[in-house]
Enzyme design. Structure first.
Site, PDB file in Angstrom:
ATOM      1  N   GLY A  68       0.776  -1.021  -0.102  1.00  0.00           N
ATOM      2  CA  GLY A  68      -0.069   0.033   0.076  1.00  0.00           C
ATOM      3  C   GLY A  68       0.890   1.281  -0.030  1.00  0.00           C
ATOM      4  CB  CYS A  95       5.348  -4.376   0.668  1.00  0.00           C
ATOM      5  SG  CYS A  95       6.135  -2.680   0.499  1.00  0.00           S
ATOM      6  CE1 TYR A  96       0.528   1.436   4.943  1.00  0.00           C
ATOM      7  CE2 TYR A  96      -1.106  -0.042   5.028  1.00  0.00           C
ATOM      8  CZ  TYR A  96      -0.571   1.201   5.253  1.00  0.00           C
ATOM      9  OH  TYR A  96      -1.407   2.059   5.892  1.00  0.00           O
ATOM     10  CG  HIS A 181       5.965  -6.097  -3.719  1.00  0.00           C
ATOM     11  ND1 HIS A 181       4.858  -5.981  -3.426  1.00  0.00           N
ATOM     12  CD2 HIS A 181       6.727  -4.949  -3.338  1.00  0.00           C
ATOM     13  CE1 HIS A 181       4.549  -4.774  -2.811  1.00  0.00           C
ATOM     14  NE2 HIS A 181       5.947  -3.976  -2.719  1.00  0.00           N
ATOM     15  CD  GLU A 183       3.249  -8.776  -4.466  1.00  0.00           C
ATOM     16  OE1 GLU A 183       3.705  -9.606  -3.802  1.00  0.00           O
ATOM     17  OE2 GLU A 183       2.892  -7.688  -4.308  1.00  0.00           O
ATOM     18  CB  SER A 235     -21.934 -11.700 -27.352  1.00  0.00           C
ATOM     19  OG  SER A 235     -20.920 -12.294 -26.679  1.00  0.00           O
ATOM     20  CB  VAL A 238     -14.592 -16.474 -24.165  1.00  0.00           C
ATOM     21  CG1 VAL A 238     -13.903 -15.323 -23.370  1.00  0.00           C
ATOM     22  CG2 VAL A 238     -14.237 -17.767 -23.498  1.00  0.00           C
ATOM     23  CG  ASP A 239     -16.328 -12.935 -20.630  1.00  0.00           C
ATOM     24  OD1 ASP A 239     -15.459 -13.718 -20.731  1.00  0.00           O
ATOM     25  OD2 ASP A 239     -16.381 -11.712 -20.686  1.00  0.00           O
ATOM     26  CE  LYS A 385     -12.000 -12.341 -21.773  1.00  0.00           C
ATOM     27  NZ  LYS A 385     -13.574 -11.426 -22.215  1.00  0.00           N
TER      28      LYS A 385
END
Ligand code: XMP
Length: 529
Positions: A68, A95-96, A181, A183, A235, A238-239, A385
């Site tokens: 953060g 971190c934060y 970090h 990640e 449509s 894919v969703d 996604k």
């Protein structure tokens, strides 16, 4: 007329206990949640304001505190309920998050003037977090303040040149902190460290797979819709396809899909949808051929916003007519994704209810009726996604649909500058099909966010054979992007461009020139209208 409402979803099954990622506003918060999911552990991003009672109610496997803003002492810096540390839940501060732990648990944090930004060399000691990891490794740091005393009872387990306390752990109280970090990709062993925390410390099973997601969603959908009828607008994207297949798997013939062909689709798209859903999956499918209707309304319309408005309105009208024909339909399927939920601020909400009522205005099928008296079924609202794509593949959706690049609801109408006519649609469709074919042949399709052809409203002079021509140009548009908010024009290889250009000019009557769009977003947009 009623509102579209969302019901609170049933409680998750015990094996679907989440890892809660508390978001302190760091730029990588979402990434942490994704990394946890990549380790096949379900995770949710929640607000840092979540209370200890709420955390207990959610019964998480672990809690991770994100990074953060610069200083835990800054005015207005995000805080958390310190009672969360007393719950006995394995907690990792990043971190934060680590600094908050230190400050709240009897350690200290100071602005030592030894800020670190970028790569740092770390020395790690034997510990749970660094189990089986190299004792010396590169990590990514981004901090001004530093922890100068670990919380009471915690051991320091890593240091870097500028940060003597780069990681600490207290296995007894299950409290862990890292200043760097794990990640981000710039911490090459970061994912392994997260796995050590998730699997070894928190005992999380690596069981959150596409198959498990399907099983869980099928249960939830059944519980939500009971014996009622459900409708879903397809449509071709894919969703909506994955959402429809999940609901179909759950309640079979109670689902009817409506596919509105507005005549603005690309070559063979309508056929693909009908074949995949009606033919292959045997989903009850209403195929509405509304091509004429849309094209009639678009005659003489050249303003981009007006085109969009007309197409959106007409779509709603057609969809409503079809819904009415079906009789008593109580539920509407929406392909809302987790990123939409997070963006609309819903991720911190304890039930998720409320956010779901916002129907995306930018939805793939052009926006569904906001005043239909139906409740929403949103089986993708916890998925990113790429996870939707994996679930789609697991459900047997053809690869072509699973990996389809995004396509706008208003379709080719916003890629034809000026008048949208049957003739101009045919030109664009033929050029676009060639472009798609060559991009796929060059194995570039998945690397590109979008690649398509645009038909401007100008003509230019050319010479073909011995004949002078006066015909349209085609513009090639190909971009790379993470999320469509920004985009860069793709550096397509010259030989691929050459083939696309030659083929379009030779094979598409009415085109005598091909140009390449070299604009990034911003200042351009991805689409031309
Ligand atoms: P722009 O052109 O704004 O597009 O850079 C960003 C992304 O959104 C897609 N797009 C749409 N998608 N309905 C949609 O479902 C729309 O009306 C619409 N307009 C743009 C565009 O293809 C790109 O991926």
């Amino acid at each position: 007329m009623g509102e579209v409402v969302a019901l609170p979803l049933p409680e998750p099954a015990p094996e679907a206990r989440p890892v809660l990622v508390l978001d302190f506003g760091g730029q990588y918060s979402q990434l942490i949640a994704r990394r946890v999911r990549e380790a096949r552990v379900f995770s949710e991003l929640v607000s840092h304001r979540i209370t200890a009672d709420e955390v207990r109610r959610r019964n998480p496997l672990a809690v991770i505190l994100s990074g953060g803003p610069a200083s835990v002492y800054a005015l207005g810096a995000p805080q958390m309920d310190p009672a969360i540390f007393e719950l006995g839940i394995p907690t990792l501060g990043i971190c934060y998050g680590m600094q908050l732990m230190a400050r709240d648990l009897g350690g200290s944090v100071e602005s030592t003037g030894s800020s670190e930004y970028g790569k740092a060399e770390l020395a790690a000691f034997e510990s749970e977090l660094f189990r089986d990891l190299p004792s010396e490794q590169t990590v990514w740091m981004s901090h001004g303040d530093s922890v100068t005393a670990a919380p009471a009872g915690a051991q320091v387990v890593a240091c870097s040149t500028s940060t003597p306390i780069a990681a600490f752990e207290d296995p007894e109280r299950k409290l862990y902190g890292v200043q760097f970090h794990p990640e981000v990709v710039h911490t090459p062993h970061g994912q392994e460290l997260l796995k050590n925390f998730l699997y070894n410390v928190a005992g999380a099973p690596s069981s959150w797979t596409p198959a498990a997601v399907i099983e869980e969603q099928v249960e939830l959908i059944r519980a939500q819709v009971g014996k009622e009828q459900v409708i879903c607008g397809l449509s071709g994207g894919v969703d909506s396809a994955v959402a429809a297949l999940l609901v179909h798997k759950a309640v079979c013939d109670q689902l009817t899909c409506v596919f509105v062909d507005h005549g603005l689709l690309r070559a063979n798209e309508a056929e693909q949808v009908v074949e995949t859903f009606g033919g292959h999956f045997h989903v009850p499918l209403v195929h509405v051929d509304a091509r004429e209707r849309f094209l009639t309304r678009l005659i003489g319309v050249t303003d981009p916003e007006e085109k969009r408005k007309i197409i959106g309105e007409e779509f709603i009208r057609v969809f409503e007519e079809e819904a009415r024909k079906l009789g008593d339909v109580r539920f509407l399927v929406q392909g809302t994704l987790y990123s939409d939920v997070i963006e609309s601020g819903g991720a911190g909400d304890s039930t998720g209810a409320g956010v779901a009522a916002t129907i995306k205005s930018h939805h793939n099928v052009g926006g569904l009726p906001a005043d239909m008296q139906m409740e929403l079924v949103e089986p993708l609202r916890m998925l990113f996604k790429d996870e939707v794509r994996r679930v789609g593949a697991e459900l047997g959706l053809p690869e072509r649909m699973v990996w389809r690049q995004p396509f706008p609801g208003p379709g080719l109408a916003i890629r034809i500058i000026g008048d949208v006519t049957v003739e101009r649609l045919a030109i664009l469709r033929a050029a676009d099909a060639i472009l798609q074919e060559e991009i796929r042949r060059a194995d570039l399709y998945r690397d590109l966010w979008q690649s398509f052809a645009v038909l401007p409203a100008i003509k230019s002079v050319g010479v073909q054979g011995d004949e002078r021509t006066y015909a349209y140009p085609i513009v090639i548009r190909a971009v790379t992007s993470e999320d469509a908010m920004t985009a860069d024009w793709a550096r397509l290889p010259y030989d691929v461009l050459e083939t696309i250009s030659n083929r379009i000019i030779n094979e598409v009557p009415g085109v005598n020139r091909v140009a390449l769009d070299l604009s990034s977003k911003p200042p351009a947009t991805i689409e031309w209208e």
